[in-house]
Motif scaffolding. Structure first.
Motif, PDB file in Angstrom:
ATOM      1  N   THR A  93      27.559  10.989   3.256  1.00 30.77           N
ATOM      2  CA  THR A  93      26.334  11.773   3.657  1.00 30.77           C
ATOM      3  C   THR A  93      26.650  13.292   2.770  1.00 30.77           C
ATOM      4  O   THR A  93      25.920  13.833   2.920  1.00 30.77           O
ATOM      5  N   ASP A 116      29.374   9.961   9.664  1.00 34.13           N
ATOM      6  CA  ASP A 116      28.155  10.673  10.472  1.00 34.13           C
ATOM      7  C   ASP A 116      27.179   9.466  10.443  1.00 34.13           C
ATOM      8  O   ASP A 116      26.645   9.340   9.463  1.00 34.13           O
ATOM      9  N   HIS A 117      26.849   8.773  11.093  1.00 31.74           N
ATOM     10  CA  HIS A 117      25.669   7.774  10.509  1.00 31.74           C
ATOM     11  C   HIS A 117      24.747   8.050  10.284  1.00 31.74           C
ATOM     12  O   HIS A 117      23.620   7.786   9.302  1.00 31.74           O
ATOM     13  N   ALA A 118      24.123   8.878  10.812  1.00 29.50           N
ATOM     14  CA  ALA A 118      22.584   9.890  11.134  1.00 29.50           C
ATOM     15  C   ALA A 118      22.607  10.223   9.790  1.00 29.50           C
ATOM     16  O   ALA A 118      21.690  11.009   8.961  1.00 29.50           O
ATOM     17  N   ALA A 121      22.378   7.443   6.880  1.00 32.40           N
ATOM     18  CA  ALA A 121      20.989   7.978   6.832  1.00 32.40           C
ATOM     19  C   ALA A 121      19.989   8.260   6.153  1.00 32.40           C
ATOM     20  O   ALA A 121      18.726   7.063   5.434  1.00 32.40           O
ATOM     21  N   PRO A 169      21.858   0.238  17.631  1.00 33.26           N
ATOM     22  CA  PRO A 169      22.117   2.063  17.576  1.00 33.26           C
ATOM     23  C   PRO A 169      22.402   1.942  16.151  1.00 33.26           C
ATOM     24  O   PRO A 169      21.383   3.595  15.668  1.00 33.26           O
ATOM     25  N   LEU A 170      22.238   1.484  15.038  1.00 32.46           N
ATOM     26  CA  LEU A 170      22.521   1.344  13.792  1.00 32.46           C
ATOM     27  C   LEU A 170      21.304   1.536  13.207  1.00 32.46           C
ATOM     28  O   LEU A 170      20.228   2.357  12.457  1.00 32.46           O
ATOM     29  N   GLU A 172      18.628   1.975  15.106  1.00 35.32           N
ATOM     30  CA  GLU A 172      17.427   3.299  15.827  1.00 35.32           C
ATOM     31  C   GLU A 172      17.531   4.721  14.883  1.00 35.32           C
ATOM     32  O   GLU A 172      17.076   5.667  14.428  1.00 35.32           O
ATOM     33  N   THR A 173      18.886   4.462  14.395  1.00 37.07           N
ATOM     34  CA  THR A 173      19.659   5.580  13.723  1.00 37.07           C
ATOM     35  C   THR A 173      18.964   6.180  12.347  1.00 37.07           C
ATOM     36  O   THR A 173      18.080   6.649  12.107  1.00 37.07           O
ATOM     37  N   PHE A 174      18.746   4.089  11.229  1.00 39.15           N
ATOM     38  CA  PHE A 174      18.135   3.891   9.928  1.00 39.15           C
ATOM     39  C   PHE A 174      16.711   4.666  10.560  1.00 39.15           C
ATOM     40  O   PHE A 174      15.577   4.922   9.271  1.00 39.15           O
ATOM     41  N   ALA A 176      15.347   6.535  12.310  1.00 41.21           N
ATOM     42  CA  ALA A 176      14.574   8.370  12.331  1.00 41.21           C
ATOM     43  C   ALA A 176      14.701   7.983  11.317  1.00 41.21           C
ATOM     44  O   ALA A 176      13.847   9.433  10.984  1.00 41.21           O
TER      45      ALA A 176
END
Length: 252
Positions: A93, A116-118, A121, A169-170, A172-174, A176
């Motif tokens: 991050t 914090d994957h978001a 990403a 979910p991963l 979708e996060t990436f 975005a």
């Protein structure tokens, strides 16, 4: 996981790659990397540098090994120095590189340690050039392979299913963050030449999953593994499967 506590002492030996395994992973990476050369590479979570020098040789450009653990980074600088590699303090991050400075990001068994994957990403997307790719080697609980050590340490599978990210979910996060799905490849590799060799490696407890098992679970697991080693009449290779997820930053 605090690799500066104990893991840095055993990681290099426990996770050492044979030349054959390293060559095979480089082939897999090259299949999915952008075709132009040279490529500037981010080795995110580079640890003791087991991939960084080889990435520089394979792709011809500078490699930045970004690693939060001071001790792991020191090990890389001592044992995996290379003129094309620079090891930097940073994290998923907080990548200490300029915008659009990389063509390829290799994220090898890292995301299970990232909360914090978001944020990760967004940082990966920031440092990638348009058309750059991300190669994420991971386990995904919704596609979990049956790893050999789960037979002896069943609690390890339960832990891995909790700490590793799920695929949908991963994605979708990436997505975005501007990183689109390209493909996912199931990779099979020989990790030991025999069960006895496998036992020797596991006893180094180089997997961070060991830090979450109880000492009783570990003792029972190694007792079972030792019995299996004694019963093995003809040594056979130990193989395991994992996934390589490939994402791409959209071209401008």
């Amino acid at each position: 996981m605090n690799y500066d506590d104990r893991q840095h002492l055993v990681y290099a030996r426990a996770r050492a790659l044979t030349p054959e395994r390293l060559t095979e992973w480089l082939r897999v990476f090259a299949r999915h990397a952008p075709q132009r050369r040279p490529l500037a590479v981010l080795d995110l979570g580079s640890g003791t540098g087991r991939f960084s020098p080889a990435l520089a040789d394979e792709f011809g450009g500078p490699v930045w090994g970004v690693e939060p653990s001071e001790h792991m980074r020191a090990g890389a600088e001592e044992h995996a120095a290379h003129p094309g590699v620079t090891y930097l303090s940073g994290s998923a991050t907080a990548v200490p590189l300029p915008d659009a400075s990389c063509d390829l990001a290799v994220v090898f068994l890292v995301l299970q340690h990232v909360r914090d994957h978001a944020g990760a990403a967004a940082e990966i997307a920031r440092v990638l050039r348009p058309g750059g790719r991300v190669l994420i080697r991971s386990l995904f609980p919704d596609r979990m392979p049956e790893l050999p050590w789960y037979s002896y340490f069943p609690g390890a599978r339960d832990i891995d299913e909790q700490v590793f990210p799920r695929m949908d979910p991963l994605l979708e996060t990436f997505a975005a963050a501007g990183l689109r799905f390209v493909t996912v490849e199931r990779v099979q590799e020989r990790i030991a030449d025999s069960l006895a060799d496998y036992e020797t490696r596991l006893k180094l407890r180089g997997s961070s999953t060991f830090e979450r098992l109880t000492e009783e679970e570990i003792m029972v697991g190694f007792d079972a593994l030792e019995a299996a080693v004694r019963a093995e009449r003809r040594p056979r290779p130990v193989e395991e499967e994992s996934d390589l997820l490939v994402l791409e930053r959209a071209a401008d």
